[in-house]
Design a protein around this motif. Sequence first.
Motif, PDB file in Angstrom:
ATOM      1  N   PHE A  17       0.519  -1.165   0.091  1.00  8.97           N
ATOM      2  CA  PHE A  17      -0.037   0.051   0.104  1.00  8.97           C
ATOM      3  C   PHE A  17       0.901   1.291   0.078  1.00  8.97           C
ATOM      4  N   THR A  18       0.266   2.200  -0.590  1.00  5.84           N
ATOM      5  CA  THR A  18       1.055   3.646  -0.455  1.00  5.84           C
ATOM      6  C   THR A  18       0.848   4.035   0.969  1.00  5.84           C
ATOM      7  N   VAL A  20      -0.461   7.021   1.901  1.00  4.34           N
ATOM      8  CA  VAL A  20      -1.636   7.777   1.933  1.00  4.34           C
ATOM      9  C   VAL A  20      -2.810   6.555   2.332  1.00  4.34           C
ATOM     10  N   GLU A  21      -2.489   5.389   1.586  1.00  5.03           N
ATOM     11  CA  GLU A  21      -3.751   4.426   2.072  1.00  5.03           C
ATOM     12  C   GLU A  21      -3.374   3.794   3.520  1.00  5.03           C
ATOM     13  N   LEU A  22      -1.962   3.627   3.871  1.00  7.46           N
ATOM     14  CA  LEU A  22      -1.984   3.294   5.133  1.00  7.46           C
ATOM     15  C   LEU A  22      -2.545   4.363   6.273  1.00  7.46           C
ATOM     16  N   VAL A  24      -4.855   6.389   5.807  1.00  8.56           N
ATOM     17  CA  VAL A  24      -6.251   6.275   5.825  1.00  8.56           C
ATOM     18  C   VAL A  24      -6.825   5.205   6.387  1.00  8.56           C
ATOM     19  N   ALA A  25      -6.255   3.989   6.161  1.00  8.04           N
ATOM     20  CA  ALA A  25      -6.766   2.659   6.925  1.00  8.04           C
ATOM     21  C   ALA A  25      -6.461   2.980   8.648  1.00  8.04           C
TER      22      ALA A  25
END
Length: 225
Positions: A17-18, A20-22, A24-25
């Motif tokens: 994951f990028t 940003v994705e991390l 957000v999660a």
Amino acid sequence: MTGANRMPMPRSRPGGFTLVELLVAIAVMALMAILSWRGLDGMSRAQTQTLARSDEVLILQAGLAQWKADLDAMADGPQFSSLDWDGRVLRVTRRGSAGAADGLRIAAWTRRSDAGGSWLRWQSPPLTTLGDWQTYWAQAQIWAQNAGDEDKKREVSILPLDEWQIFYFRGGAWSNPLSSDGPSSDTKVAIPDGIRIVLIIPPAQAISGRLTMDWVRATVGGGKS
């Protein structure tokens, strides 16, 4: 095919994951954890309050059951008073729970300000002589006004009250035991056909407001109250 004529190959995306994705999660999981904690905390508080309210209801039920038991076991005799209400304390001469072999006892009920306005019950030790009865009959009245340390060991606190009232059923109607048509202070009080207790319970309790319970003498109500 020469190098000049080769088609450019698309770059493959690296696994994972990028950032940003991390982020957000993590934010979503944190939000879910907060919501779950609040839900569990709310459930825990509600359960605690429910248990506390249930305990208050059980204590009140036990107190009313004991009140009825004292009146049901009321003893009558020519040498002692069975019942007396002076506006502050109700005194009852009752048989012991083990029957005649257990002798007589004096049970007293009052609401005392120094106990936080609580409804209280006091009981004497077993009485074997008329002198014992006279001593503890007077002691019950003293306890209701100014309880000593020894008397407090014999009392049980039932629940807080704003006010309480007693009425007798006699002559076919409910009346104030202290009314002018009642017996004089130097006359042995006849056991009334019924006794009504009115409890004014403060809002902080599980059950609040005005609670009324009537007791009917067994010879009148067939043992029912």
